[in-house]
Write a protein that holds these residues in place. Structure first.
Motif, PDB file in Angstrom:
ATOM      1  N   VAL A  41      81.597 -10.664  37.800  1.00 45.87           N
ATOM      2  CA  VAL A  41      81.321 -12.051  37.424  1.00 45.87           C
ATOM      3  C   VAL A  41      81.599 -12.919  38.644  1.00 45.87           C
ATOM      4  O   VAL A  41      82.704 -12.897  39.192  1.00 45.87           O
ATOM      5  CB  VAL A  41      82.202 -12.505  36.247  1.00 45.87           C
ATOM      6  N   SER A  42      80.588 -13.673  39.075  1.00 44.29           N
ATOM      7  CA  SER A  42      80.731 -14.541  40.247  1.00 44.29           C
ATOM      8  C   SER A  42      80.565 -15.996  39.844  1.00 44.29           C
ATOM      9  O   SER A  42      79.639 -16.328  39.098  1.00 44.29           O
ATOM     10  CB  SER A  42      79.678 -14.204  41.309  1.00 44.29           C
ATOM     11  N   PHE A  43      81.466 -16.833  40.338  1.00 43.44           N
ATOM     12  CA  PHE A  43      81.291 -18.280  40.264  1.00 43.44           C
ATOM     13  C   PHE A  43      81.063 -18.756  41.690  1.00 43.44           C
ATOM     14  O   PHE A  43      81.937 -18.626  42.543  1.00 43.44           O
ATOM     15  CB  PHE A  43      82.515 -18.960  39.652  1.00 43.44           C
ATOM     16  N   ARG A  44      79.860 -19.270  41.946  1.00 35.53           N
ATOM     17  CA  ARG A  44      79.459 -19.661  43.296  1.00 35.53           C
ATOM     18  C   ARG A  44      79.399 -21.181  43.408  1.00 35.53           C
ATOM     19  O   ARG A  44      78.660 -21.832  42.665  1.00 35.53           O
ATOM     20  CB  ARG A  44      78.097 -19.047  43.630  1.00 35.53           C
ATOM     21  N   ILE A  45      80.175 -21.727  44.324  1.00 37.41           N
ATOM     22  CA  ILE A  45      80.145 -23.166  44.604  1.00 37.41           C
ATOM     23  C   ILE A  45      79.090 -23.369  45.681  1.00 37.41           C
ATOM     24  O   ILE A  45      79.225 -22.869  46.805  1.00 37.41           O
ATOM     25  CB  ILE A  45      81.531 -23.651  45.069  1.00 37.41           C
ATOM     26  N   VAL A  46      78.008 -24.067  45.326  1.00 37.35           N
ATOM     27  CA  VAL A  46      76.825 -24.094  46.191  1.00 37.35           C
ATOM     28  C   VAL A  46      76.336 -25.523  46.420  1.00 37.35           C
ATOM     29  O   VAL A  46      76.599 -26.422  45.617  1.00 37.35           O
ATOM     30  CB  VAL A  46      75.674 -23.260  45.566  1.00 37.35           C
ATOM     31  N   SER A  79      76.664 -10.918  36.727  1.00 38.98           N
ATOM     32  CA  SER A  79      76.234 -12.216  36.225  1.00 38.98           C
ATOM     33  C   SER A  79      76.908 -13.280  37.084  1.00 38.98           C
ATOM     34  O   SER A  79      77.997 -13.050  37.620  1.00 38.98           O
ATOM     35  CB  SER A  79      76.634 -12.362  34.752  1.00 38.98           C
ATOM     36  N   GLN A  80      76.262 -14.429  37.241  1.00 38.72           N
ATOM     37  CA  GLN A  80      76.798 -15.435  38.150  1.00 38.72           C
ATOM     38  C   GLN A  80      76.595 -16.835  37.598  1.00 38.72           C
ATOM     39  O   GLN A  80      75.642 -17.100  36.860  1.00 38.72           O
ATOM     40  CB  GLN A  80      76.148 -15.307  39.522  1.00 38.72           C
ATOM     41  N   THR A  81      77.508 -17.725  37.969  1.00 33.59           N
ATOM     42  CA  THR A  81      77.404 -19.133  37.610  1.00 33.59           C
ATOM     43  C   THR A  81      77.337 -19.957  38.886  1.00 33.59           C
ATOM     44  O   THR A  81      78.153 -19.757  39.801  1.00 33.59           O
ATOM     45  CB  THR A  81      78.617 -19.592  36.770  1.00 33.59           C
ATOM     46  N   LEU A  82      76.390 -20.866  38.939  1.00 31.90           N
ATOM     47  CA  LEU A  82      76.263 -21.787  40.072  1.00 31.90           C
ATOM     48  C   LEU A  82      76.947 -23.105  39.715  1.00 31.90           C
ATOM     49  O   LEU A  82      76.683 -23.690  38.667  1.00 31.90           O
ATOM     50  CB  LEU A  82      74.791 -22.050  40.389  1.00 31.90           C
ATOM     51  N   HIS A 118      83.245 -21.735  28.719  1.00 31.68           N
ATOM     52  CA  HIS A 118      81.891 -21.749  28.147  1.00 31.68           C
ATOM     53  C   HIS A 118      80.959 -20.857  28.961  1.00 31.68           C
ATOM     54  O   HIS A 118      80.205 -20.048  28.394  1.00 31.68           O
ATOM     55  CB  HIS A 118      81.371 -23.183  28.115  1.00 31.68           C
ATOM     56  N   GLU A 119      81.014 -20.998  30.280  1.00 32.04           N
ATOM     57  CA  GLU A 119      80.138 -20.189  31.128  1.00 32.04           C
ATOM     58  C   GLU A 119      80.550 -18.721  31.108  1.00 32.04           C
ATOM     59  O   GLU A 119      79.686 -17.832  31.137  1.00 32.04           O
ATOM     60  CB  GLU A 119      80.132 -20.734  32.561  1.00 32.04           C
ATOM     61  N   LEU A 120      81.841 -18.435  31.026  1.00 28.55           N
ATOM     62  CA  LEU A 120      82.285 -17.039  30.938  1.00 28.55           C
ATOM     63  C   LEU A 120      81.723 -16.358  29.689  1.00 28.55           C
ATOM     64  O   LEU A 120      81.346 -15.184  29.726  1.00 28.55           O
ATOM     65  CB  LEU A 120      83.814 -16.973  30.903  1.00 28.55           C
ATOM     66  N   VAL A 121      81.665 -17.099  28.587  1.00 29.27           N
ATOM     67  CA  VAL A 121      81.096 -16.522  27.367  1.00 29.27           C
ATOM     68  C   VAL A 121      79.617 -16.220  27.579  1.00 29.27           C
ATOM     69  O   VAL A 121      79.102 -15.199  27.104  1.00 29.27           O
ATOM     70  CB  VAL A 121      81.317 -17.448  26.157  1.00 29.27           C
ATOM     71  N   HIS A 122      78.915 -17.077  28.318  1.00 33.36           N
ATOM     72  CA  HIS A 122      77.514 -16.770  28.646  1.00 33.36           C
ATOM     73  C   HIS A 122      77.415 -15.480  29.460  1.00 33.36           C
ATOM     74  O   HIS A 122      76.467 -14.704  29.289  1.00 33.36           O
ATOM     75  CB  HIS A 122      76.877 -17.925  29.426  1.00 33.36           C
ATOM     76  N   HIS A 123      78.388 -15.236  30.339  1.00 35.26           N
ATOM     77  CA  HIS A 123      78.392 -13.977  31.088  1.00 35.26           C
ATOM     78  C   HIS A 123      78.502 -12.790  30.135  1.00 35.26           C
ATOM     79  O   HIS A 123      77.803 -11.780  30.293  1.00 35.26           O
ATOM     80  CB  HIS A 123      79.561 -13.950  32.073  1.00 35.26           C
TER      81      HIS A 123
END
Length: 299
Positions: free
Chosen positions: A42-47, A115-118, A142-147
């Motif tokens: 699981v990646s959280f990318r600050i972009v 899976s990743q969140t931008l 919330h986003e982790l649950v989407h993962h």
């Protein structure tokens, strides 16, 4: 399972540390709450917003292409025209969506179990997410649950073979995905902070208010909230059949909430004495349901 945070802007180390700390705290809570595993990575990318724009456009184009390829050949030219129009609209509004309006965008990673969140820092400022650590926590949960959903549905692949329009979030997908994530983030934030946290109530910037008021942006807002209505659907289903049985939906498109079941939830919430909806929960609880019977209920 690995949870990683990347600062691809090179300018937001403090935010990277904040997100990393929240993930360490809430990551272990997702499975006990939802009975779903997170992906292996699981990646959280600050972009920068430009990265958000290009990757979201590419993801939309990919979904449209997959949808077109599974539809009858005589419908494909029309779908291609629709897709061109959708992408043109996206490009016109994407700077404001990604840089002002969207708290987080979760999408497939490069690998099958990734899976990743931008996250765009400016958007987190404009939406008020950074005004209180509790808002940031709720958004990340919330986003982790989407993962976890992505892993369970194989990024909707298990649905798409039977119901192609799920690729474009049709067939009740938005009500299930957003409602399930809202249901879970309410439980987890209540346990963490003693009260439900909702980042939608965070103080918005003047820029956010101005963009949200534009006709082209306002038209994108659904008439029926997938968060509120979907949460009622999911809460009722889990109260009735439990999380394990509800989770069968992630691999079976026949079990997605249909139009009548969504309408039942809308009516239940709008009643003089609001209540939880019954139709979808009742169908999930019918252990004698055959595939033929389920198929007749899906619209």
């Amino acid at each position: 399972m690995d949870l990683i945070v990347l600062d691809e802007t090179g300018r937001h180390e403090e935010l990277r540390e904040q997100v990393d700390g929240v993930l360490a705290r809430v990551g272990p809570l997702v499975k006990p709450t939802t009975s779903l595993d997170l992906p292996k990575l699981v990646s959280f990318r600050i972009v920068p917003v430009e990265t958000w724009q290009s990757e979201q456009a590419a993801e939309t184009a990919r979904l449209l292409r997959e949808y077109r390829e599974v539809k009858p050949f005589w419908t494909r030219p029309g779908i291609a025209l629709l897709g061109t129009a959708m992408l043109r609209t996206f490009r016109r509004i994407s700077a404001d969506m990604g840089g002002v309006m969207v708290m987080g965008a979760t999408q497939p990673g490069p690998g099958a179990d990734e899976s990743q969140t931008l996250l765009v820092p400016e958007a987190l400022e404009h939406t008020g997410v950074l005004s209180d650590p509790e808002y940031l926590t709720q958004m990340i949960v919330h986003e982790l649950v989407h993962h976890a959903q992505n892993r369970a549905s194989r990024h909707r692949a298990d649905w798409a073979a039977h119901t192609p329009k799920v690729l474009l979030r049709g067939s009740g997908v938005s009500f299930l995905e957003e409602g399930h994530a809202r249901w879970a983030d309410q439980i987890i934030t209540r346990d963490l902070f003693g009260a439900v946290v909702d980042a939608d109530s965070a103080p918005k910037s003047d820029r956010h208010k101005e963009v949200a008021g534009r006709k082209e942006i306002a038209r994108l807002k659904p008439k029926v909230s997938p968060y509120t209505v979907g949460r009622a659907l999911v809460a009722s289903a889990i109260d009735t059949v439990g999380a394990q049985k509800l989770n069968a939906v992630w691999s079976n498109a026949l079990l997605l909430p249909n139009k009548d079941e969504v309408a039942d939830a809308v009516a239940a919430l709008a009643a003089d004495e609001p209540a939880l909806p019954k139709l979808w929960a009742s169908r999930l609880g019918d252990s004698s349901l055959t595939e033929t019977g389920a198929r007749k209920l899906v619209v």
